[in-house]
Design a protein around this motif. Sequence first.
Motif, PDB file in Angstrom:
ATOM      1  N   ASN A  77       0.857  -1.160  -0.159  1.00 24.64           N
ATOM      2  CA  ASN A  77      -0.189   0.019   0.133  1.00 24.64           C
ATOM      3  C   ASN A  77       0.758   1.201   0.028  1.00 24.64           C
ATOM      4  O   ASN A  77       0.420   2.156  -0.658  1.00 24.64           O
ATOM      5  CB  ASN A  77      -0.995   0.032   1.213  1.00 24.64           C
ATOM      6  N   VAL A  78       1.851   1.094   0.444  1.00 23.50           N
ATOM      7  CA  VAL A  78       2.939   2.471   0.689  1.00 23.50           C
ATOM      8  C   VAL A  78       3.322   2.697  -0.746  1.00 23.50           C
ATOM      9  O   VAL A  78       3.478   3.691  -1.233  1.00 23.50           O
ATOM     10  CB  VAL A  78       3.864   2.186   1.568  1.00 23.50           C
ATOM     11  N   CYS A  79       3.863   1.573  -1.362  1.00 27.17           N
ATOM     12  CA  CYS A  79       4.404   1.416  -2.707  1.00 27.17           C
ATOM     13  C   CYS A  79       3.305   2.190  -3.596  1.00 27.17           C
ATOM     14  O   CYS A  79       3.528   2.989  -4.595  1.00 27.17           O
ATOM     15  CB  CYS A  79       4.677   0.221  -3.131  1.00 27.17           C
ATOM     16  N   ALA A  80       1.913   1.726  -3.527  1.00 32.31           N
ATOM     17  CA  ALA A  80       1.049   2.203  -4.701  1.00 32.31           C
ATOM     18  C   ALA A  80       0.691   3.686  -4.174  1.00 32.31           C
ATOM     19  O   ALA A  80       0.299   4.550  -5.110  1.00 32.31           O
ATOM     20  CB  ALA A  80      -0.512   1.469  -4.235  1.00 32.31           C
ATOM     21  N   LEU A  81       0.572   3.977  -2.835  1.00 32.06           N
ATOM     22  CA  LEU A  81       0.496   5.393  -2.685  1.00 32.06           C
ATOM     23  C   LEU A  81       1.783   6.502  -3.081  1.00 32.06           C
ATOM     24  O   LEU A  81       1.162   7.572  -3.598  1.00 32.06           O
ATOM     25  CB  LEU A  81       0.468   5.504  -1.161  1.00 32.06           C
ATOM     26  N   VAL A  82       3.067   5.784  -3.053  1.00 33.11           N
ATOM     27  CA  VAL A  82       4.085   6.730  -3.462  1.00 33.11           C
ATOM     28  C   VAL A  82       3.920   6.983  -5.163  1.00 33.11           C
ATOM     29  O   VAL A  82       4.061   7.835  -5.819  1.00 33.11           O
ATOM     30  CB  VAL A  82       5.377   6.098  -3.159  1.00 33.11           C
ATOM     31  N   LEU A  83       3.450   5.698  -5.782  1.00 34.15           N
ATOM     32  CA  LEU A  83       3.335   5.879  -7.168  1.00 34.15           C
ATOM     33  C   LEU A  83       2.308   6.798  -7.669  1.00 34.15           C
ATOM     34  O   LEU A  83       2.466   7.595  -8.439  1.00 34.15           O
ATOM     35  CB  LEU A  83       2.809   4.404  -7.607  1.00 34.15           C
ATOM     36  N   CYS A  84       0.951   6.838  -6.939  1.00 34.91           N
ATOM     37  CA  CYS A  84       0.134   7.792  -7.109  1.00 34.91           C
ATOM     38  C   CYS A  84       0.438   9.252  -7.004  1.00 34.91           C
ATOM     39  O   CYS A  84       0.223   9.942  -7.606  1.00 34.91           O
ATOM     40  CB  CYS A  84      -1.074   7.258  -6.412  1.00 34.91           C
ATOM     41  N   LEU A  85       0.959   9.472  -5.791  1.00 33.90           N
ATOM     42  CA  LEU A  85       1.710  10.659  -5.406  1.00 33.90           C
ATOM     43  C   LEU A  85       2.438  11.166  -6.481  1.00 33.90           C
ATOM     44  O   LEU A  85       2.719  12.541  -6.931  1.00 33.90           O
ATOM     45  CB  LEU A  85       2.060  10.956  -3.984  1.00 33.90           C
TER      46      LEU A  85
ATOM     47  N   GLN B 174      12.021  -1.500   1.167  1.00 34.70           N
ATOM     48  CA  GLN B 174      11.398  -2.136  -0.109  1.00 34.70           C
ATOM     49  C   GLN B 174      10.100  -1.522  -0.926  1.00 34.70           C
ATOM     50  O   GLN B 174       9.999  -1.564  -1.924  1.00 34.70           O
ATOM     51  CB  GLN B 174      10.593  -3.475   0.744  1.00 34.70           C
ATOM     52  N   ALA B 175       9.384  -0.660  -0.189  1.00 33.68           N
ATOM     53  CA  ALA B 175       8.311   0.077  -0.920  1.00 33.68           C
ATOM     54  C   ALA B 175       9.160   1.344  -1.973  1.00 33.68           C
ATOM     55  O   ALA B 175       8.555   1.434  -2.885  1.00 33.68           O
ATOM     56  CB  ALA B 175       7.611   1.056   0.179  1.00 33.68           C
ATOM     57  N   VAL B 176      10.078   1.874  -1.341  1.00 29.37           N
ATOM     58  CA  VAL B 176      10.926   2.626  -2.233  1.00 29.37           C
ATOM     59  C   VAL B 176      11.525   2.056  -3.200  1.00 29.37           C
ATOM     60  O   VAL B 176      11.388   2.446  -4.562  1.00 29.37           O
ATOM     61  CB  VAL B 176      12.084   3.502  -1.263  1.00 29.37           C
ATOM     62  N   TYR B 177      12.213   0.786  -3.062  1.00 26.17           N
ATOM     63  CA  TYR B 177      12.839  -0.001  -4.149  1.00 26.17           C
ATOM     64  C   TYR B 177      11.457  -0.397  -5.416  1.00 26.17           C
ATOM     65  O   TYR B 177      11.826  -0.203  -6.206  1.00 26.17           O
ATOM     66  CB  TYR B 177      13.183  -1.332  -3.618  1.00 26.17           C
ATOM     67  N   GLN B 178      10.529  -0.783  -4.663  1.00 31.88           N
ATOM     68  CA  GLN B 178       9.515  -1.314  -5.687  1.00 31.88           C
ATOM     69  C   GLN B 178       8.977  -0.164  -6.376  1.00 31.88           C
ATOM     70  O   GLN B 178       8.661  -0.057  -7.580  1.00 31.88           O
ATOM     71  CB  GLN B 178       8.003  -1.905  -4.889  1.00 31.88           C
ATOM     72  N   ALA B 179       8.676   0.989  -5.664  1.00 36.75           N
ATOM     73  CA  ALA B 179       7.882   2.199  -6.328  1.00 36.75           C
ATOM     74  C   ALA B 179       9.076   2.737  -7.450  1.00 36.75           C
ATOM     75  O   ALA B 179       8.739   3.180  -8.594  1.00 36.75           O
ATOM     76  CB  ALA B 179       7.717   3.159  -5.396  1.00 36.75           C
ATOM     77  N   SER B 180      10.305   2.671  -7.084  1.00 37.25           N
ATOM     78  CA  SER B 180      11.280   3.370  -8.019  1.00 37.25           C
ATOM     79  C   SER B 180      11.463   2.317  -9.358  1.00 37.25           C
ATOM     80  O   SER B 180      11.433   2.811 -10.394  1.00 37.25           O
ATOM     81  CB  SER B 180      12.772   3.547  -7.284  1.00 37.25           C
ATOM     82  N   ALA B 181      11.319   1.109  -9.265  1.00 30.43           N
ATOM     83  CA  ALA B 181      11.436   0.127 -10.199  1.00 30.43           C
ATOM     84  C   ALA B 181      10.459   0.154 -11.104  1.00 30.43           C
ATOM     85  O   ALA B 181      10.287   0.026 -12.333  1.00 30.43           O
ATOM     86  CB  ALA B 181      11.441  -1.343  -9.865  1.00 30.43           C
ATOM     87  N   LEU B 182       8.672   0.588 -10.589  1.00 32.29           N
ATOM     88  CA  LEU B 182       7.731   0.545 -11.117  1.00 32.29           C
ATOM     89  C   LEU B 182       7.735   1.924 -12.013  1.00 32.29           C
ATOM     90  O   LEU B 182       7.253   2.021 -12.734  1.00 32.29           O
ATOM     91  CB  LEU B 182       6.490   0.621 -10.473  1.00 32.29           C
TER      92      LEU B 182
END
Length: 119
Positions: free
Chosen positions: A33-41, A105-113
């Motif tokens: 959910n943090v990864c999805a939030l970072v992506l949307c923001l 992990q959330a920052v890693y996933q968001a940056s990769a996406l």
Amino acid sequence: MDDNFSSIVKSVLWGRSVYDNIRRFLQFQLTVNVCALVLCLMGAITGFGTPLRPIHLLWVNLIMDTLAALALATELPTPDMLDRKPYGRGDLLINGHMWRNLLIQAVYQASALLWYSLV
């Protein structure tokens, strides 16, 4: 109910297993959910638009909730759980170590996406 000591040990073992599984589930769900939030923001801030539509978010949450719950709820207790000290009343459900893992992990996933969506 009985007064057998092995029943008490077994209940403590299963209680610790359930507690650990709840912690793992929370860490996994918060990471997603943090990864999805970072992506949307990031999409909203940069003006590119959000890469995840509401139906995508619902689908990710549905799949992640179901599969994670099944995977983590079926993990059996191990005897080494009885060797560690019990958690205290004041201990946090999500401690600092878990927050660190979650954010990394959330920052890693968001940056990769984000990299994948920009390339």
